[in-house]
Design a protein around this motif. Structure first.
Motif, PDB file in Angstrom:
ATOM      1  N   GLN A 220      -0.649  -0.381   2.526  1.00  0.00           N
ATOM      2  CA  GLN A 220      -1.347  -0.259   3.806  1.00  0.00           C
ATOM      3  C   GLN A 220      -1.899  -1.601   4.289  1.00  0.00           C
ATOM      4  O   GLN A 220      -1.795  -1.940   5.473  1.00  0.00           O
ATOM      5  CB  GLN A 220      -2.492   0.748   3.683  1.00  0.00           C
ATOM      6  N   GLY A 221      -2.473  -2.376   3.359  1.00  0.00           N
ATOM      7  CA  GLY A 221      -3.030  -3.668   3.741  1.00  0.00           C
ATOM      8  C   GLY A 221      -1.963  -4.655   4.167  1.00  0.00           C
ATOM      9  O   GLY A 221      -2.110  -5.374   5.166  1.00  0.00           O
ATOM     10  N   ALA A 222      -0.856  -4.698   3.410  1.00  0.00           N
ATOM     11  CA  ALA A 222       0.236  -5.607   3.745  1.00  0.00           C
ATOM     12  C   ALA A 222       0.844  -5.241   5.097  1.00  0.00           C
ATOM     13  O   ALA A 222       1.147  -6.116   5.928  1.00  0.00           O
ATOM     14  CB  ALA A 222       1.302  -5.552   2.644  1.00  0.00           C
ATOM     15  N   ASP A 223       1.007  -3.939   5.335  1.00  0.00           N
ATOM     16  CA  ASP A 223       1.594  -3.491   6.598  1.00  0.00           C
ATOM     17  C   ASP A 223       0.672  -3.816   7.772  1.00  0.00           C
ATOM     18  O   ASP A 223       1.142  -4.227   8.850  1.00  0.00           O
ATOM     19  CB  ASP A 223       1.866  -1.989   6.533  1.00  0.00           C
ATOM     20  N   ALA A 224      -0.635  -3.647   7.580  1.00  0.00           N
ATOM     21  CA  ALA A 224      -1.586  -3.954   8.657  1.00  0.00           C
ATOM     22  C   ALA A 224      -1.531  -5.427   9.032  1.00  0.00           C
ATOM     23  O   ALA A 224      -1.535  -5.794  10.211  1.00  0.00           O
ATOM     24  CB  ALA A 224      -3.004  -3.579   8.222  1.00  0.00           C
ATOM     25  N   ALA A 225      -1.449  -6.292   8.023  1.00  0.00           N
ATOM     26  CA  ALA A 225      -1.367  -7.731   8.284  1.00  0.00           C
ATOM     27  C   ALA A 225      -0.045  -8.091   8.946  1.00  0.00           C
ATOM     28  O   ALA A 225       0.016  -8.981   9.805  1.00  0.00           O
ATOM     29  CB  ALA A 225      -1.544  -8.510   6.980  1.00  0.00           C
ATOM     30  N   ALA A 226       1.019  -7.426   8.543  1.00  0.00           N
ATOM     31  CA  ALA A 226       2.333  -7.676   9.146  1.00  0.00           C
ATOM     32  C   ALA A 226       2.315  -7.335  10.631  1.00  0.00           C
ATOM     33  O   ALA A 226       2.853  -8.072  11.471  1.00  0.00           O
ATOM     34  CB  ALA A 226       3.400  -6.862   8.421  1.00  0.00           C
ATOM     35  N   LYS A 227       1.686  -6.216  10.981  1.00  0.00           N
ATOM     36  CA  LYS A 227       1.589  -5.817  12.389  1.00  0.00           C
ATOM     37  C   LYS A 227       0.757  -6.820  13.185  1.00  0.00           C
ATOM     38  O   LYS A 227       1.109  -7.175  14.316  1.00  0.00           O
ATOM     39  CB  LYS A 227       0.978  -4.415  12.494  1.00  0.00           C
ATOM     40  N   GLU A 228      -0.339  -7.276  12.588  1.00  0.00           N
ATOM     41  CA  GLU A 228      -1.208  -8.221  13.290  1.00  0.00           C
ATOM     42  C   GLU A 228      -0.514  -9.544  13.571  1.00  0.00           C
ATOM     43  O   GLU A 228      -0.750 -10.191  14.589  1.00  0.00           O
ATOM     44  CB  GLU A 228      -2.473  -8.473  12.477  1.00  0.00           C
ATOM     45  N   ALA A 381       1.827  11.011  -5.846  1.00  0.00           N
ATOM     46  CA  ALA A 381       2.937  10.131  -6.202  1.00  0.00           C
ATOM     47  C   ALA A 381       4.220  10.449  -5.437  1.00  0.00           C
ATOM     48  O   ALA A 381       5.128   9.609  -5.366  1.00  0.00           O
ATOM     49  CB  ALA A 381       3.210  10.220  -7.706  1.00  0.00           C
ATOM     50  N   LYS A 382       4.291  11.638  -4.860  1.00  0.00           N
ATOM     51  CA  LYS A 382       5.513  12.032  -4.165  1.00  0.00           C
ATOM     52  C   LYS A 382       5.517  11.667  -2.686  1.00  0.00           C
ATOM     53  O   LYS A 382       6.558  11.753  -2.023  1.00  0.00           O
ATOM     54  CB  LYS A 382       5.717  13.545  -4.310  1.00  0.00           C
ATOM     55  N   VAL A 383       4.351  11.296  -2.158  1.00  0.00           N
ATOM     56  CA  VAL A 383       4.259  11.005  -0.725  1.00  0.00           C
ATOM     57  C   VAL A 383       3.676   9.606  -0.536  1.00  0.00           C
ATOM     58  O   VAL A 383       2.470   9.402  -0.627  1.00  0.00           O
ATOM     59  CB  VAL A 383       3.379  12.038   0.010  1.00  0.00           C
ATOM     60  N   MET A 384       4.544   8.650  -0.258  1.00  0.00           N
ATOM     61  CA  MET A 384       4.103   7.278  -0.083  1.00  0.00           C
ATOM     62  C   MET A 384       3.567   7.065   1.330  1.00  0.00           C
ATOM     63  O   MET A 384       3.885   7.826   2.253  1.00  0.00           O
ATOM     64  CB  MET A 384       5.248   6.310  -0.384  1.00  0.00           C
ATOM     65  N   PRO A 385       2.761   6.028   1.541  1.00  0.00           N
ATOM     66  CA  PRO A 385       2.207   5.773   2.875  1.00  0.00           C
ATOM     67  C   PRO A 385       3.317   5.472   3.886  1.00  0.00           C
ATOM     68  O   PRO A 385       4.337   4.876   3.551  1.00  0.00           O
ATOM     69  CB  PRO A 385       1.325   4.539   2.661  1.00  0.00           C
ATOM     70  N   SER A 386       3.102   5.893   5.112  1.00  0.00           N
ATOM     71  CA  SER A 386       4.032   5.523   6.173  1.00  0.00           C
ATOM     72  C   SER A 386       3.755   4.085   6.580  1.00  0.00           C
ATOM     73  O   SER A 386       2.625   3.603   6.483  1.00  0.00           O
ATOM     74  CB  SER A 386       3.854   6.456   7.376  1.00  0.00           C
ATOM     75  N   VAL A 387       4.788   3.387   7.013  1.00  0.00           N
ATOM     76  CA  VAL A 387       4.643   1.979   7.388  1.00  0.00           C
ATOM     77  C   VAL A 387       5.238   1.756   8.775  1.00  0.00           C
ATOM     78  O   VAL A 387       6.002   2.585   9.287  1.00  0.00           O
ATOM     79  CB  VAL A 387       5.330   1.050   6.366  1.00  0.00           C
ATOM     80  N   SER A 388       4.889   0.631   9.351  1.00  0.00           N
ATOM     81  CA  SER A 388       5.373   0.296  10.692  1.00  0.00           C
ATOM     82  C   SER A 388       6.787  -0.288  10.629  1.00  0.00           C
ATOM     83  O   SER A 388       7.362  -0.469   9.552  1.00  0.00           O
ATOM     84  CB  SER A 388       4.434  -0.727  11.323  1.00  0.00           C
ATOM     85  N   GLU A 389       7.315  -0.591  11.804  1.00  0.00           N
ATOM     86  CA  GLU A 389       8.656  -1.188  11.877  1.00  0.00           C
ATOM     87  C   GLU A 389       8.692  -2.602  11.301  1.00  0.00           C
ATOM     88  O   GLU A 389       9.772  -3.166  11.086  1.00  0.00           O
ATOM     89  CB  GLU A 389       9.134  -1.213  13.335  1.00  0.00           C
ATOM     90  N   PHE A 390       7.522  -3.161  11.016  1.00  0.00           N
ATOM     91  CA  PHE A 390       7.475  -4.517  10.459  1.00  0.00           C
ATOM     92  C   PHE A 390       7.679  -4.537   8.950  1.00  0.00           C
ATOM     93  O   PHE A 390       7.901  -5.583   8.363  1.00  0.00           O
ATOM     94  CB  PHE A 390       6.134  -5.179  10.788  1.00  0.00           C
TER      95      PHE A 390
END
Length: 397
Positions: A220-228, A381-390
């Protein structure tokens, strides 16, 4: 004649009392470390256990001797066993209380219960137990020793079960402490991407709740930074199935680094050794976990930490000050809202980022603390976080 017999019995009881004082003699598989403080025998469990554990132990607010029992790790594992041991040691030395530790002979509930029993027989009335593996042990000993206090660090409600179908609450003599690992993981992932890393990896030990929360927070943190930053990133994600490094895990990490992975978040006891070895051979970097691991190698860029030592000292202090009810019989969680219980190390020797600043770090941390930024604490463990297109997320078995 009856008076004479009564006097003789009283004398025998006094003699027995003094014979019971002094240092305990450790033997067998147990490893111990003691201060010079005089030991006082712990309270004995009285009568037959009835299952009624709602009342407080009778000898409240008196820490006589503290014992830590390790799980599968050791007190120098550079992870949660060591951090809890450091907290136990620091608090006991500051209060002139005797302390010791026990390392069970094997990885089993029976062995852990045996070590707990030995600690109590040798005078401990407070037992510190780090790690989710103590779930079954707690359910066994909390009723058997109602006059002993158990501080279970990193043990949550989902661990208090014998069959993973029926779950119990901690008894009044048990304090379970958990952490918001997802917040620490978020900060590590966010910082890494902000610093310029775009090919990241997560190596978890086993898929247990605490490790999963670290990993999902990292995503989640990596994806948030990628979007920013409008940056395309890629994250490899796997569990090693162990809390120590192995040749097989090392080989997998070498493959990641050779394929372009720049930095790996190694999360799970001694499993970091595999990531560190592979990184050293392939010009890679590593993110540590639980405690600040920067002193181990210059390859550690940062560490996602939780206040294991702080929590251990906090609960010991509350117990000794007669405030056990604040934590006893509960599962208490510690995150940024509760204080500085999770985060990254900011000392000059530990801060290895070149672009991401401590000012930026404090800002994102404050956003989590205030609720402006929400980090999902799921541990499914079966449901990973959703991520953006980045973000490209590769879940690797």
């Amino acid at each position: 004649m009856k008076k004479i017999i009564a006097l003789l019995l009283a004398a025998m009881m006094v003699t027995g009392l003094f014979a019971g004082c002094g240092k305990s003699n450790d033997s067998g598989e147990t490893t111990t470390a003691k201060t010079d403080a005089t030991e006082t025998k712990s309270s004995e469990s009285t009568g037959e256990t009835t299952g009624e554990t709602s009342e407080m132990p009778v000898d409240a607010a008196v820490v006589k001797k503290v014992a830590l029992v390790t799980d599968v790790g050791t007190i120098d594992d550079e992870s949660f066993n060591q951090a809890c041991w450091q907290g136990t040691k620091a608090w006991c030395e500051a209060h002139n209380i005797e302390y010791t530790y026990y390392q069970p002979s094997e990885d089993s509930t029976d062995a852990r219960v045996m070590s707990v029993g030995q600690a109590i027989n040798e005078g401990a009335n407070v037992i510190v137990m780090p790690g989710y593996l103590f779930g079954e042990t707690i359910l066994t000993v909390q009723k058997e020793y109602p006059d002993v206090y158990f501080i279970a660090v990193d043990v949550g409600s989902g661990d208090l079960t014998m069959d993973f179908q029926t779950f119990e609450e901690p008894a009044a003599n048990v304090a379970c402490m958990t952490f918001s690992e997802e917040q620490a993981g978020y900060l590590a992932g966010y910082a890494a991407v902000k610093d310029g890393y775009n090919k990241l990896g997560f190596l978890g030990g086993m898929a247990v709740p605490a490790v999963i929360r670290y990993g999902y927070g990292f995503i989640q943190g990596a994806d948030a930074a990628a979007k920013e930053t409008n940056t395309k990133i890629e994250i490899n994600y796997t569990y090693g199935g162990d809390f120590k490094g192995t040749p097989e895990i090392t080989a997998k990490m070498e493959g990641w680094y050779q394929a372009g992975t720049q930095i790996v978040f190694a999360c799970g006891g001694g499993i970091y050794t595999s990531a560190l070895e592979a990184a050293g051979k392939n010009n890679g970097k590593v993110i540590g976990v639980d405690v600040d691991q920067a002193h181990l190698s210059d390859l550690f860029v940062t560490s996602a930490m939780k206040g294991l030592q702080n929590v251990t000292e906090t609960v010991l202090d509350e117990l000794n000050n007669g405030k056990w009810a604040n934590y006893g019989g509960k599962v208490s969680n510690f995150g940024l809202k509760e204080g500085e219980y999770v985060g990254l190390p900011t000392t000059e020797t530990s801060w290895k980022f070149t672009n991401f600043t401590t000012e930026q770090y404090e800002a994102v941390k404050e956003a989590i603390k205030s609720g402006a930024t929400t980090v999902d604490n799921s541990s499914d463990a079966k449901v990973m976080p959703s991520v953006s297109e980045f973000t490209t997320l590769n879940n690797i078995g």
